[in-house]
Structures are given as structure tokens and as C-alpha cells.
Design a protein around this motif. Structure first.
Motif, PDB file in Angstrom:
ATOM      1  N   TYR A  83       0.849  -1.181   0.000  1.00  0.00           N
ATOM      2  CA  TYR A  83       0.000   0.000   0.000  1.00  0.00           C
ATOM      3  C   TYR A  83       0.885   1.231   0.000  1.00  0.00           C
ATOM      4  N   HIS A  84       0.255   2.381  -0.236  1.00  0.00           N
ATOM      5  CA  HIS A  84       1.050   3.612  -0.404  1.00  0.00           C
ATOM      6  C   HIS A  84       0.654   4.640   0.649  1.00  0.00           C
ATOM      7  N   LEU A  85       1.346   5.773   0.626  1.00  0.00           N
ATOM      8  CA  LEU A  85       1.077   6.808   1.621  1.00  0.00           C
ATOM      9  C   LEU A  85       0.530   8.084   0.975  1.00  0.00           C
ATOM     10  N   PHE A  86       0.085   7.977  -0.275  1.00  0.00           N
ATOM     11  CA  PHE A  86      -0.448   9.164  -0.963  1.00  0.00           C
ATOM     12  C   PHE A  86      -1.879   9.451  -0.496  1.00  0.00           C
ATOM     13  N   ASN A  87      -2.355  10.671  -0.795  1.00  0.00           N
ATOM     14  CA  ASN A  87      -3.772  11.045  -0.611  1.00  0.00           C
ATOM     15  C   ASN A  87      -4.329  10.663   0.754  1.00  0.00           C
ATOM     16  N   HIS A  88      -3.547  10.942   1.787  1.00  0.00           N
ATOM     17  CA  HIS A  88      -4.006  10.708   3.152  1.00  0.00           C
ATOM     18  C   HIS A  88      -4.260   9.230   3.447  1.00  0.00           C
ATOM     19  N   ARG A  89      -3.447   8.349   2.870  1.00  0.00           N
ATOM     20  CA  ARG A  89      -3.517   6.927   3.205  1.00  0.00           C
ATOM     21  C   ARG A  89      -2.291   6.588   4.037  1.00  0.00           C
ATOM     22  N   SER A  90      -2.399   5.515   4.791  1.00  0.00           N
ATOM     23  CA  SER A  90      -1.222   5.022   5.508  1.00  0.00           C
ATOM     24  C   SER A  90      -1.410   3.536   5.801  1.00  0.00           C
ATOM     25  N   HIS A  91      -0.479   2.935   6.499  1.00  0.00           N
ATOM     26  CA  HIS A  91      -0.635   1.527   6.895  1.00  0.00           C
ATOM     27  C   HIS A  91       0.177   1.300   8.173  1.00  0.00           C
ATOM     28  N   PRO A  92      -0.164   0.262   8.941  1.00  0.00           N
ATOM     29  CA  PRO A  92       0.460   0.100  10.266  1.00  0.00           C
ATOM     30  C   PRO A  92       1.995   0.026  10.259  1.00  0.00           C
ATOM     31  N   ALA A  98       7.772   4.863  11.718  1.00  0.00           N
ATOM     32  CA  ALA A  98       8.025   6.293  11.943  1.00  0.00           C
ATOM     33  C   ALA A  98       8.174   6.545  13.440  1.00  0.00           C
ATOM     34  N   GLU A  99       7.340   5.887  14.245  1.00  0.00           N
ATOM     35  CA  GLU A  99       7.434   6.072  15.701  1.00  0.00           C
ATOM     36  C   GLU A  99       8.744   5.517  16.247  1.00  0.00           C
ATOM     37  N   ALA A 100       9.097   4.324  15.787  1.00  0.00           N
ATOM     38  CA  ALA A 100      10.330   3.697  16.292  1.00  0.00           C
ATOM     39  C   ALA A 100      11.558   4.521  15.892  1.00  0.00           C
ATOM     40  N   LEU A 101      11.559   4.986  14.655  1.00  0.00           N
ATOM     41  CA  LEU A 101      12.730   5.704  14.138  1.00  0.00           C
ATOM     42  C   LEU A 101      12.894   7.068  14.816  1.00  0.00           C
ATOM     43  N   HIS A 321       5.190  15.631  -3.123  1.00  0.00           N
ATOM     44  CA  HIS A 321       6.410  14.838  -3.187  1.00  0.00           C
ATOM     45  C   HIS A 321       6.098  13.468  -2.602  1.00  0.00           C
ATOM     46  N   GLY A 322       6.383  12.411  -3.332  1.00  0.00           N
ATOM     47  CA  GLY A 322       6.123  11.065  -2.812  1.00  0.00           C
ATOM     48  C   GLY A 322       6.583  10.048  -3.826  1.00  0.00           C
ATOM     49  N   LEU A 323       6.672   8.797  -3.392  1.00  0.00           N
ATOM     50  CA  LEU A 323       7.171   7.730  -4.263  1.00  0.00           C
ATOM     51  C   LEU A 323       6.259   6.514  -4.093  1.00  0.00           C
ATOM     52  N   THR A 324       5.966   5.847  -5.179  1.00  0.00           N
ATOM     53  CA  THR A 324       5.062   4.684  -5.154  1.00  0.00           C
ATOM     54  C   THR A 324       5.444   3.670  -4.069  1.00  0.00           C
ATOM     55  N   TYR A 325       6.746   3.400  -3.957  1.00  0.00           N
ATOM     56  CA  TYR A 325       7.187   2.336  -3.042  1.00  0.00           C
ATOM     57  C   TYR A 325       7.695   2.850  -1.698  1.00  0.00           C
ATOM     58  N   ALA A 326       7.598   4.150  -1.460  1.00  0.00           N
ATOM     59  CA  ALA A 326       8.128   4.684  -0.203  1.00  0.00           C
ATOM     60  C   ALA A 326       7.393   4.058   0.971  1.00  0.00           C
ATOM     61  N   ALA A 327       8.139   3.608   1.959  1.00  0.00           N
ATOM     62  CA  ALA A 327       7.567   2.910   3.124  1.00  0.00           C
ATOM     63  C   ALA A 327       6.737   1.713   2.684  1.00  0.00           C
ATOM     64  N   HIS A 328       7.191   1.023   1.657  1.00  0.00           N
ATOM     65  CA  HIS A 328       6.532  -0.222   1.241  1.00  0.00           C
ATOM     66  C   HIS A 328       6.276  -1.061   2.504  1.00  0.00           C
ATOM     67  N   VAL A 330       6.163  -4.124   3.365  1.00  0.00           N
ATOM     68  CA  VAL A 330       7.048  -5.252   3.704  1.00  0.00           C
ATOM     69  C   VAL A 330       8.424  -4.710   4.130  1.00  0.00           C
ATOM     70  N   ALA A 331       8.920  -3.724   3.406  1.00  0.00           N
ATOM     71  CA  ALA A 331      10.208  -3.126   3.778  1.00  0.00           C
ATOM     72  C   ALA A 331      10.093  -2.452   5.147  1.00  0.00           C
ATOM     73  N   ALA A 332       8.964  -1.772   5.380  1.00  0.00           N
ATOM     74  CA  ALA A 332       8.775  -1.080   6.664  1.00  0.00           C
ATOM     75  C   ALA A 332       8.695  -2.094   7.813  1.00  0.00           C
ATOM     76  N   ALA A 333       8.012  -3.224   7.573  1.00  0.00           N
ATOM     77  CA  ALA A 333       7.906  -4.255   8.623  1.00  0.00           C
ATOM     78  C   ALA A 333       9.292  -4.821   8.944  1.00  0.00           C
ATOM     79  N   VAL A 334      10.101  -5.014   7.915  1.00  0.00           N
ATOM     80  CA  VAL A 334      11.460  -5.536   8.134  1.00  0.00           C
ATOM     81  C   VAL A 334      12.302  -4.499   8.890  1.00  0.00           C
ATOM     82  N   ALA A 335      12.157  -3.230   8.507  1.00  0.00           N
ATOM     83  CA  ALA A 335      12.925  -2.174   9.187  1.00  0.00           C
ATOM     84  C   ALA A 335      12.511  -2.078  10.658  1.00  0.00           C
TER      85      ALA A 335
END
Ligand code: PLP
Length: 413
Positions: A83-92, A98-101, A321-328, A330-335
Motif C-alpha cells: 500500500y502507499h502513503l499518498f492522498n491521506h492513506r497510511s498503513h500500520p 516512523a514512531e520507532a525511528l 512529493h512522494g514515491l510509489t514504493y516509499a515505506a513499502h 514489507v520493507a517497513a515491517a522488516v525495518a
């Protein structure tokens, strides 16, 4: 030649363009093909095992077989693979990361903009510096000062910030808004009889003169890796950053700290900024953020900068400003899992415990006639090879000292 390669292996690999290779010279040998990883070791297609002292490209901080990271990826793949973070979307995973970092970041960096690579994060820093000054009605304040031998990536903006000739040559870089000041290598650039303190003072004066010459109303930001990584593991002398930060404050120049290599414990504290007492306005992270298991990077910002960005959105509309895969996810869960492991295993204590032994052993090489200097911090170190110890001269570029090696031309030009 390997028996596992097809008869046509040279042709098979010919379509792969290898960064930092002399494409012609390396055609006949082909690359070392790495097929497996195990802890701090990797194995090639012929079964040769190597101790991976550089963790890939300074990035696999938890080694090459951390099962918890694989499990975190699989769990997230099953829950929400994209999922993406555009248009006021987010995911857990993005929210939790973001909180951990921001929770472990140097004080004041309470916001994060995600991307996929170190280059993109530094590119975003450049764009946001420009956007920020436009919002503050300072349209001339756009120049960014970087340092010779600094490495910040290879995209148009981040490649311009990088202070390495081969990254610029024939790529039409750097862009005009980027300037380069001195590299803080005492070993290479101190003058005869100059103390470390005098060297730090001279470099700080040069920076101030550059700002004054350009006009402080045109200089927006200064970017630095706490320790230059790819540029040669250069540890600035005591007092250097204190002086530099005072100058940045004096002329209202933002400080962008590139923690892409120094971040996540490598220098003995969580960030190089903690080790050198830096107060970044912006900070970029990548590599160790996910132990490099998946691509993800971030640009951390202060409240003050974030408020200006928000005001910009209220005026202009969407923050475009944004990127399709930013905070992907699966990548975010691994991070997120990576940061949990750093904390659980007390990674900074571990680095601090190992570091004295690491340097004790490396320093044993210091008297060798080919070794000019051993330097570093934490578990980040370099052994400088020299052709002439007294004159501190590198080996000639051709022929190379070892197959595949490159000799750096140390010059201030
Ligand atoms: N910044 C630093 C300090 C780096 O060392 C690197 C890569 O080595 C980058 C930025 C660029 O990161 P990437 O290769 O992920 O674009």
C-alpha cells in the motif's frame, strides 16, 4: 572457470552493467557471483566462503541470515503486500516504523519522510530545503555546501552532493546549486607543522569564507556524513564539528546529516550525530535501517521544518512529493523488526565492547611499510595503503595495486 556457469557465461553476464567497474577491462573476468549468505560470511558459486568485512555495501548490519527479518517480511506479505502513503492513506508498518525511528533519532527529529534508497533520501533533502526557503520567502537561499570526498549517492541532486570526481565526470554534474568545501582528512590535507586543532580551524574558516563569498542569503544548507564512508573513512579532527555548527547557526544554514553509513550503531552510538554531538535539522538514513534486507530509507525532519512544510501545503494544496514504493509495507515491517533487534541485543553496547579489540588488532598493522594510517570509530575503520609512508603518497592508478582495486587521487581540486 566455474563448472556451474554455462559455457556462455561471459555472454550471459555481459548485459549486466556493473557500477564502479571499468566495463571493458572487466569483461574477460566476469563478476564474483555470490550465491549464499550465512551470518557474517558469504559464499560464491564455487563454494568459496568470504568473511564479509564490509557487510555488503556497509549495510547488512545483522548479517546475512537473520531469520527474524525473513519472518517479519513473510508475515507482512500475507497481511498486506502493498500500500502507499499518498492522498491521506497510511498503513500500520509505516506508522510504527516512523514512531520507532523518531524514538531513537537525535532529539528534535520528530518527523520522517520515507523513500527507497540513500540517494533518494538525500534528493528529497535538497528538494525540501528549496521548498522550505520558498515558503519562508527566501527564494535566493538555495545553495547547498557539501564536502570533497563526501558520498551522498548518484542521482542528479545526490550525485552533485557527492564530492568524487568520477561520480561527476561526463554525467554533467554537479548541478550549479551545489558547492564543495574541504575534506576534513588531517592525514591527506593538513599542512606541514599544522596541529589537528589548527587544521580544524582552517577548514572552518574556509567554510565561513565560502558562505561569505557566495552571500549568506544564497546559502541554504550544509550536508555531511559524520564520518566520510565511501570517500575513505575519514574521521574529522576534534573541534571540527563544533566550529562548523557554530558557523551554520551564525548564517542560518540548515545542517543535513547523512547517516546512511554511520547510522544504527556503526560508530558506537545509535547515530554518528550522537558520537560527534551533531544537531541535525535534517537527517537521512538507509542501509542499516532494514539491515539492507529490503530497500527503504528516510529523511528525518525537525518540528520547525515540518511546520513550514505544512504551511506550504495549506497555501499550495497537496504536498507534491512522494514515491510509489516509499515505506513499502514489507520493507517497513522488516525495518521495524531490525530496530527492535538493535534495541533487544543492545547493538551499541556490543559495538562499544568490540571496538577496542578491533582497533588493537588493526593498529598492529600501523608499522607496516605499506600502511600510512589506521583510523575509524566504533566498528568502522580504514587501513590506508601508501606507496611512500613518509610522503603519504598513494600508489599510482595504473597498474592497479590489486585486481579490481581503485587508487584514489587525493587532491583538493
Ligand atoms: N549516503 C551515503 C553516506 C552512502 O554511503 C550512500 C551509499 O553508499 C548513499 C548515501 C546512497 O545510498 P544508495 O546507494 O542507497 O542510493
Amino acid at each position: 572457470m566455474s563448472t556451474t556457469r554455462s559455457a556462455n557465461w561471459q555472454k550471459d553476464v555481459a548485459h549486466v552493467v556493473h557500477p564502479y567497474s571499468n566495463l571493458d577491462a572487466h569483461d574477460t573476468r566476469g563478476p564474483v557471483v555470490i550465491t549464499r549468505g550465512d551470518g557474517c560470511y558469504v559464499e560464491d558459486e564455487n563454494g568459496n566462503r568470504y568473511l564479509e568485512g564490509m557487510s555488503g555495501l556497509w549495510c547488512t548490519a545483522l548479517g546475512f541470515s537473520e531469520k527474524r527479518l525473513v519472518d517479519a517480511a513473510m508475515k507482512q506479505f500475507n497481511a498486506l503486500p502493498y500500500y502507499h502513503l499518498f492522498n491521506h492513506r497510511s498503513h500500520p508498518p509505516a506508522i510504527a516504523l516512523a514512531e520507532a525511528l523518531t524514538g531513537i533519532a537525535p532529539e528534535g527529529l520528530n518527523h520522517v519522510l520515507f523513500a527507497n534508497s540513500g540517494s533518494e533520501a538525500n534528493d528529497a533533502a535538497v528538494k525540501l530545503v528549496w521548498y522550505y526557503n520558498n515558503q519562508l520567502n527566501r527564494p535566493k537561499k538555495k545553495k547547498i555546501i557539501s564536502r570533497l570526498y563526501g558520498y551522498h549517492g548518484v542521482t542528479v541532486a545526490s550525485g552533485s552532493l557527492t564530492g568524487l570526481v568520477h561520480v561527476h565526470k561526463d554525467f554533467d554534474l554537479p548541478i550549479p546549486q551545489v558547492l564543495h568545501t574541504d575534506c576534513p582528512s588531517y592525514y591527506h590535507f593538513s599542512q606541514p607543522g599544522e596541529s589537528q586543532d589548527q587544521f580544524a580551524e582552517r577548514l572552518a574558516n574556509n567554510l565561513e569564507q565560502m558562505i561569505l563569498k557566495e552571500g549568506p542569503e544564497t546559502v541554504a544548507a550544509f550536508i555531511a556524513e559524520p564520518i566520510h564512508g565511501s570517500g575513505g573513512v575519514i574521521v574529522p579532527p576534534e573541534g571540527y564539528y563544533e566550529r562548523v555548527q557554530a558557523i551554520l547557526r551564525k548564517y542560518d544554514v540548515l545542517f543535513i546529516v547523512d547517516e546512511v553509513i554511520c547510522g544504527f550503531g556503526r560508530t558506537g552510538k545509535m547515530f554518528g550525530s550522537d558520537t560527534f554531538n551533531l544537531k541535525p535539522d535534517m537527517m537521512t538514513v538507509a542501509k542499516g535501517l532494514s539491515s539492507a534486507y529490503l530497500p527503504i530509507s528516510g529523511l528525518l525532519l525537525t518540528d520547525q521544518i515540518n511546520e513550514v512544510l505544512k504551511a506550504g501545503s495549506r497555501k499550495i494544496g497537496a504536498f507534491a512529493h512522494g514515491l510509489t514504493y516509499a515505506a513499502h509495507p514489507v520493507a517497513a515491517a522488516v525495518a521495524l523488526e531490525t530496530i527492535k533487534i538493535y534495541q533487544e541485543r543492545k547493538i551499541t553496547d556490543h559495538v562499544q565492547a568490540l571496538s577496542p579489540y578491533f582497533f588493537e588488532r588493526l593498529n598492529k598493522l600501523a608499522d607496516h611499510p605499506l600502511v600510512g594510517e589506521v583510523r575509524g570509530r566504533g566498528l568502522l575503520a580504514a587501513v590506508e595503503i601508501t606507496a611512500d609512508k613518509a610522503a603519504r603518497k598513494p600508489f599510482p592508478r595504473k597498474p592497479p595495486l590489486a585486481p579490481g582495486s581503485r587508487t584514489r587521487r587525493w587532491s583538493t581540486a
